[in-house]
Design an enzyme around this catalytic site. Structure first.
Site, PDB file in Angstrom:
ATOM      1  N   TYR A  78     149.010  91.011  69.410  1.00  0.00           N
ATOM      2  CA  TYR A  78     148.536  91.490  70.700  1.00  0.00           C
ATOM      3  C   TYR A  78     146.787  91.126  70.391  1.00  0.00           C
ATOM      4  CZ  TYR A  78     147.162  94.304  74.653  1.00  0.00           C
ATOM      5  OH  TYR A  78     146.725  94.728  75.967  1.00  0.00           O
TER       6      TYR A  78
ATOM      7  N   CYS B  32      75.692  79.904  55.109  1.00  0.00           N
ATOM      8  CA  CYS B  32      77.248  79.360  55.260  1.00  0.00           C
ATOM      9  C   CYS B  32      77.206  77.882  55.380  1.00  0.00           C
ATOM     10  CB  CYS B  32      78.046  80.090  56.190  1.00  0.00           C
ATOM     11  SG  CYS B  32      77.552  79.456  58.009  1.00  0.00           S
TER      12      CYS B  32
ATOM     13  N   CYS C  64      78.261  76.185  58.111  1.00  0.00           N
ATOM     14  CA  CYS C  64      78.323  75.782  59.316  1.00  0.00           C
ATOM     15  C   CYS C  64      76.949  74.652  59.606  1.00  0.00           C
ATOM     16  CB  CYS C  64      77.916  76.767  60.293  1.00  0.00           C
ATOM     17  SG  CYS C  64      79.096  78.000  60.605  1.00  0.00           S
TER      18      CYS C  64
ATOM     19  N   CYS D 122      81.354  83.562  56.692  1.00  0.00           N
ATOM     20  CA  CYS D 122      80.519  82.946  57.928  1.00  0.00           C
ATOM     21  C   CYS D 122      80.462  84.364  58.979  1.00  0.00           C
ATOM     22  CB  CYS D 122      81.306  82.080  58.615  1.00  0.00           C
ATOM     23  SG  CYS D 122      80.746  81.281  59.972  1.00  0.00           S
TER      24      CYS D 122
ATOM     25  N   CYS E  26      83.231  78.441  60.140  1.00  0.00           N
ATOM     26  CA  CYS E  26      83.484  77.683  59.019  1.00  0.00           C
ATOM     27  C   CYS E  26      84.337  78.740  58.211  1.00  0.00           C
ATOM     28  CB  CYS E  26      82.402  77.154  58.352  1.00  0.00           C
ATOM     29  SG  CYS E  26      81.239  78.501  57.436  1.00  0.00           S
TER      30      CYS E  26
END
Length: 776
Positions: free
Chosen positions: A334, A733, A735, A760, A770
């Site tokens: 079943y 930095c 940049c 940065c 950066c």
């Protein structure tokens, strides 16, 4: 000689019972219904010979109905449906079966009900009794309990007849009457109101679209919409990880970070630079331990439905239809059972022996016999039926299509359950680089165990070269990877069934029907990949009741009813007591819903407006099957947006943000790593905001919800930049042109806590920022 009438739930079961009790000598004749035959035989009942007629019904004979004076939707006050008289009547399509039962009942002395041994089967048995007794009040009533169409089971049932369980019948009647009352009232309320407001959308006559309500339908819909909204409201956060890559003996090994990930870029840079200073890695520990992959537990209905969906690519409804057909033919036990542990008295060895005849899995079955039959049992039992298992061997040539696929699944699952776990050996290597720890793991399979027959699961070798404790590595790469937290997936039908089972929505016998109902009502759509997507109509219904203050789509109301029904079955509550309590609760909600019903149309209007439609007179804003105009799939759910059936396309998404910049020259970027998926649609701190802010989603299908603000990091990296003190040098930095960097302080516990570093000054996320880093 006693004359007995046996009535089964289906013709195939009647045929099987007659064949077994007559040893294949039963005679067949026609009943009033061409689908329900009558089989005559002689057998032994209560220690003496009896003439037996075996026939059948086709499921429920009767249903609950209001009287004709409540039929007019326009004139009958809807609230009256909660207390109007109801009656239990034979449905028109069952009239021929009813005639057969009445005629046969007049010719017999006792009635034996052979319906399925579950709650619904008990109720169908009571309906059979009611019809038969109307033509023969002298009938003595019995009930046969069985779980499979085999000689042993049917003979045992015939020799141990019992009485019908009136308490179970009362529980089903309570649920059916309540479903009629609340379903009728809310369906009329929703349909008439929305049809009036959106006449061109829904039509104006009773033969057009019905916006139905059901106390199981709505929670089922609620699970789908909740998942959709969790994805749509999910905010993706960027994270960073450290990763060690090492190659040995031609094998590339990824050592994963013990910290997993951090949500601050500068923190990741600090930890990365600190680890790089170490120049070498030390293998601190190499462990090897046995690893097992457990074989499946004994099979119950919910698991069968889930496997049918995920492994056989069949709907739950279709899976159960096929399983019931196999059961009625005597091939499997079943299929509607909540039990996942075999009873101690059930001898499974002969069942395994039968499967040794297979050219596909016969050798595996023979090996199981050799090693011993040891089922892996679960903890659930409904005290009525054993787990689903094969009853006899059936060759591949005897079954076709879906019949074979479901039978094969049942057999393979059974053989896997009674066999052995897969065995392997796991090796874990722990590596330290500076103050950071990493690990890598490998797997060598020793014995495939159950996996040799259970083709639905895989377990592969993960090769890991040899490492020695204490050895030092210098030829590795230390990297930073980044990714984003990901929302959960849309629900599949298997996921939905698991939630319904967990929260008590419906039963194992009705899960598939409830899902099928919300599909046909177009409350949800099924995408090509099987994922479930709510339509605009489904979302509007859920939002409408939520905005009224009623959590109709949550499982609490229905789950509470299921608890009360169980109490009726156990004799701890009376039917009328539970019915009055539940009717009162839903009636109070209905009265308030009727007063606030405009909220429902306002909810749908918002979705239509968002989809470029203008409400009344506009095209449909809810889907049709899998390609209708439901909401676009949420960004976390994948797939192309659906197009509306009668309106314009959804608004185009804004351009997605670009790939995050690399954190350093040697870094790699990983976007949307599946291994970093967040369950439940939440980031780690429980924040949920609009997914569209992050991914550039299509039109937000929940326009009234405002996203929460993004979380604020507690790390030093998010503090305001400050100028260097007089005793600190000014550092530029990288940049272009260079900018004066800012000094930050490591806040994280560890050897670097309190150390200062330059970074940065531009905010993180700026395209110009950066990746400068330097210790002070």
């Amino acid at each position: 000689m006693k004359r007995a009438l046996f009535v089964a739930e289906k013709n195939d079961v009647a045929k099987g019972v007659a064949a077994i009790l007559s040893n294949g000598s039963a005679n067949r004749k026609e009943g009033r219904s061409k689908f329900n035959k009558i089989y005559t035989l002689t057998t032994e009942l209560f220690g003496q010979r009896a003439a037996v007629s075996v026939t059948s019904v086709s499921g429920h004979l009767m249903n609950w109905q209001f009287h004709e004076n409540m039929a007019n939707w326009q004139t009958v006050p809807m609230v009256d449906l909660f207390e109007a008289p109801v009656r239990h009547v034979v449905t028109p399509d069952m009239k021929l079966i009813e005639r057969t039962l009445r005629e046969q009942a007049q010719q017999h002395d006792l009635l034996v009900v052979w319906t399925d041994c579950d709650r619904e089967g008990e109720a169908i048995g009571a309906e059979i009794v009611k019809v038969c007794r109307e033509s023969n009040r002298r009938l003595d009533i019995f009930r046969a309990r069985f779980s499979e169409i085999t000689k042993v089971a049917i003979t045992r049932a015939a020799q141990n007849l019992i009485r019908l369980d009136d308490r179970t019948v009362a529980a089903v009647d309570c649920r059916s009457e309540l479903d009629l009352r609340i379903g009728s009232a809310f369906t009329r309320l929703q349909t008439l109101h929305l049809r009036n407001r959106f006449r061109d959308l829904l039509g104006s006559s009773d033969v057009n679209k019905v916006i139905s309500y059901g106390s199981c339908q709505f929670p089922t819909l609620g699970f789908v919409t909740d998942r959709y909204k969790a994805i749509e409201n999910f905010v993706s956060e960027q994270f960073w990880k450290l990763l060690v890559e090492h190659t040995r003996d031609g094998h590339k090994v990824d050592f994963l970070w013990a910290r997993n990930r951090v949500f601050d870029h500068d923190t990741a840079l600090v930890l990365h630079e600190d680890a790089k200073e170490a120049k070498e890695g030390v293998v601190e520990q190499v462990t090897k331990k046995p690893k097992s992959k457990w074989r499946p537990q004994a099979l119950d209905t919910v698991e069968l439905e889930k496997l049918g969906i995920s492994k056989l690519r069949m709907s739950a409804k279709r899976t159960m239809q096929v399983a019931e057909n196999l059961y009625s033919k005597g091939y499997i036990s079943y299929p509607r059972t909540e039990t996942n542990k075999f009873p101690a008295g059930l001898n499974l060895t002969p069942l395994v022996e039968q499967q040794t005849n297979s050219s596909i899995w016969g050798d595996f079955a023979a090996e199981v016999l050799q090693n011993g039959v040891h089922p892996r049992n679960g903890k659930k039992s409904d005290e009525a039926h054993p787990p689903i298992h094969p009853l006899t061997f059936v060759d591949r040539s005897q079954l076709q299509g879906d019949d074979w696929k479901v039978y094969e699944l049942v057999v393979r699952h059974f053989l896997a359950c009674v066999s052995m776990d897969a065995q392997g050996e796991e090796t874990v290597v722990n590596l330290r680089v500076g103050n950071e720890r990493f690990h890598a793991s490998g797997l060598r399979i020793r014995d495939m165990g159950y996996l040799r027959v259970y083709v639905y699961e895989k377990w592969g070798n993960r090769l890991l070269p040899g490492y020695t404790e204490g050895e030092k590595l210098t030829d590795f790469q230390l990297k930073i990877t980044d990714g984003r937290t990901q929302p959960p997936d849309l629900l599949t039908e298997a996921d939905l069934i698991a939630l319904m089972d967990k929260y008590g929505i419906g039963t194992d016998a009705t899960h598939a029907e409830h899902i099928e109902k919300i599909k046909t009502r177009e409350y949800i759509n099924v995408k090509n990949d099987g994922k479930l997507l709510p339509s605009f109509l489904g979302l509007a219904l859920v939002d409408g009741y939520d905005d009224m203050g009623f959590a109709m789509s949550k499982p609490d109301l229905r789950a509470n009813l299921e608890i009360r029904l169980k109490e009726i079955c156990e004799g701890r509550r009376q039917k009328q007591e539970v019915l009055d309590e539940q009717v009162g609760k839903y009636k109070a909600i209905f009265v308030e819903s009727e007063r606030k019903i405009d909220v429902l149309s306002q909810s749908l209007q918002r979705y239509l407006d968002r989809n470029g439609q203008n409400g009344p007179g506009g095209g449909p804003g809810f889907g049709h099957g899998g390609g209708g105009g439901g909401p676009p799939p949420p960004r976390g759910g994948g797939g192309r947006p659906n197009q509306p059936r009668g309106g314009g396309a959804p608004k185009p998404p804004p351009k997605p943000r670009g790939r995050p910049k690399k954190a350093a020259s040697e870094d790699v970027v990983v976007i949307g790593d599946d291994n970093d998926r967040q369950g439940g649609g939440q980031a780690e701190d429980g924040m949920i905001v609009s997914l569209s802010e992050v991914f550039g989603s299509m039109t937000n299908p929940n326009p009234t919800r405002k996203p929460r603000a993004p979380r604020k990091s507690s790390t030093a990296a998010n503090k305001a930049p400050r100028a260097p003190a007089n005793d600190e040098e000014e550092v530029l930095c990288q940049c272009s042109p260079p900018q004066v960097s800012v000094i930050k302080v490591v806040q994280k516990e560890g050897p670097n806590k309190g150390k200062k570093f330059y970074t940065c000054s531009l905010p993180y996320g700026s395209d110009e920022k950066c990746n400068f880093f330097k210790w002070v």
